[in-house]
Write an enzyme that holds these catalytic residues in place. Structure first.
Site, mmCIF file in Angstrom:
data_model
loop_
_atom_site.group_PDB
_atom_site.id
_atom_site.type_symbol
_atom_site.label_atom_id
_atom_site.label_comp_id
_atom_site.label_asym_id
_atom_site.label_seq_id
_atom_site.Cartn_x
_atom_site.Cartn_y
_atom_site.Cartn_z
ATOM 1 N N TYR A 108 0.836 -1.200 0.000
ATOM 2 C CA TYR A 108 0.000 0.000 0.000
ATOM 3 C C TYR A 108 0.873 1.254 0.000
ATOM 4 C CZ TYR A 108 -3.218 3.646 1.443
ATOM 5 O OH TYR A 108 -3.952 4.799 1.491
ATOM 6 N N GLU A 196 -3.551 7.432 -4.383
ATOM 7 C CA GLU A 196 -3.515 6.172 -3.625
ATOM 8 C C GLU A 196 -3.267 5.002 -4.568
ATOM 9 O OE1 GLU A 196 -7.175 4.327 -1.967
ATOM 10 O OE2 GLU A 196 -6.172 4.554 -0.033
#
Ligand code: ADP
Ligand code: MG
Length: 385
Positions: A108, A196
């Site tokens: 992530y 993101e």
């Protein structure tokens, strides 16, 4: 403003950030030919402005070109429900065909504006692919935050700290410095509010690549990015909110029963609080802003009335720059043109208030006037009980 994954990936490529090949398919035949080009297999991905598509059935693997064509047909036009869409879901209008990647590890990575430091920060975690909120709740120590000094940019030691947090080694580690710096440059140059990458992937071959990408932009900077504005997809936005913004009005849809027309965000908050205090809840609020014209008030009123959730309307205007007589004329015009069937309660205060009240009283329309905010809120709640 949000954009689609395929648009975000176009930007990544422009900034030399690695991401798997992929293109939007216009029809099933094109899905088939793209899949052929990718060696006979592909990932078929629904494009909506919401995440969680994988679990909701919006990311499917095709093992043959024909299967990708079938998946395309199934996916386009379907209503996709994910954790982020709400129960009503979103209609899939665009389908993206991506080259499949052999995943060794899902990580992530995001960049956002960190409110605590007032700076741009990276968030990195070795736990990718899953919802980051879950990681934050259960194992917050697995998320590393690196705050960037705007005068220095992302320093070498910070890039190494992030690579460490991601657990990168070998080729992926070598690629990470440029990957992170390019992503940071994209964030700054395009005035993003969030980038993101979930998941960021290390492939079996040891390459670092952005498998998914979500980018949001600072609306206040869009005027200097016509190329980003061109990415805007109005079908992903609430139609009333889009119409309101075309008139320079701010409309927010909520799920109660009282439509609110106000001037100023603070007054909107106070209006919603007092409606709830008296036992009901707002269906929406529309902020007409500081010096709205009669026409703007007319448009505002019409947009509020179009909302099927509205059972009554509360107009709460404090006339500082705004003149109460203009508000009154706008309300009357809108009421006449739209044939109002729901109760309307008006609370006016400030510049030209007496004339505003006189205009409302002489209009012959059934508009209730509140003596003050509390009285107006009481009356509007009572009108639907
Ligand atoms: P969402 O976040 O909306 O669920 P993602 O793009 O993150 O959608 O896809 C969900 C999952 O599907 C990923 O975590 C990954 O495991 C898999 N996936 C997506 N794209 C690819 C690809 N090109 N190759 C292989 N797997 C993929
Ligand atoms: Mg994702």
């Amino acid at each position: 403003m949000d954009i689609h994954e395929y648009q975000a990936k176009e930007l990544l490529r422009q900034f030399n950030v690695a991401t798997p090949d992929g293109r939007v398919a216009g029809d099933a035949a094109e899905a088939r030919s793209i899949t052929q080009e990718y060696g006979g297999r592909s990932v078929v991905k629904a494009q909506i402005h919401a995440g969680g598509r994988g679990k909701g059935g919006g990311v499917k693997f095709a093992k043959t070109p024909d299967e990708s064509a079938q998946l395309f047909e199934k996916m386009r036009g379907m209503t996709l429900v994910t954790k982020q869409t709400g129960p009503e879901g979103r209609v899939v209008r665009t389908v993206f065909i991506a080259r499949p990647v052999d995943i060794a590890k899902e990580l992530y990575l995001s960049i956002l504006v960190d409110r605590i430091s007032g700076r741009v920060a990276f968030l990195a975690s070795s736990e990718g692919g899953v919802e980051i909120e879950e990681v934050a709740a259960k194992t917050p120590e697995k998320i590393v935050k690196v705050v960037v000094d705007p005068c220095v940019g992302l320093a070498g030691y910070q890039a190494r700290e992030l690579a460490g947090a991601l657990g990168l080694t070998g080729d992926a580690l070598k690629q990470s410095g440029a990957f992170l710096r390019n992503l940071y440059r994209l964030f700054l140059e395009k005035d993003c509010s969030m980038v993101e990458i979930n998941p960021l992937v290390v492939t079996v071959q040891g390459e670092l690549t952005a498998l998914d990408a979500k980018i949001a932009f600072d609306d206040n900077a869009l005027f200097r990015h016509p190329e980003i504005m061109a990415y805007r997809d109005l079908s992903e936005e609430a139609p009333a909110e889009t119409e309101a913004s075309s008139f320079g009005l701010n409309f927010i849809k909520l799920d109660g029963s009282i439509g609110c027309m106000v001037n100023g965000a603070g007054l909107a908050m106070a209006t919603m609080d007092i409606i709830q205090h008296h036992g009901s809840s707002p269906a929406n609020f529309l902020d007409v802003g500081g010096g709205a014209s009669e026409e703007a008030v007319n448009n505002a009123f019409r947009i509020i009335l179009q909302d099927p959730g509205v059972k009554a309307v509360l107009v709460n205007i404090f006339g500082g720059i705004m003149r109460c007589d203009i508000v009154a004329r706008g309300i009357i015009k809108a009421s006449r043109e739209n044939g109002v069937t729901v109760p309307v309660v008006v609370r006016l205060e400030g510049t030209n208030v007496e004339e505003g009240k006189r205009i409302l009283a002489e209009s012959g329309l059934k508009i209730l006037v509140g003596a003050n905010l509390d009285d107006a809120a009481r009356k509007v709640v009572a009108s639907i009980q």
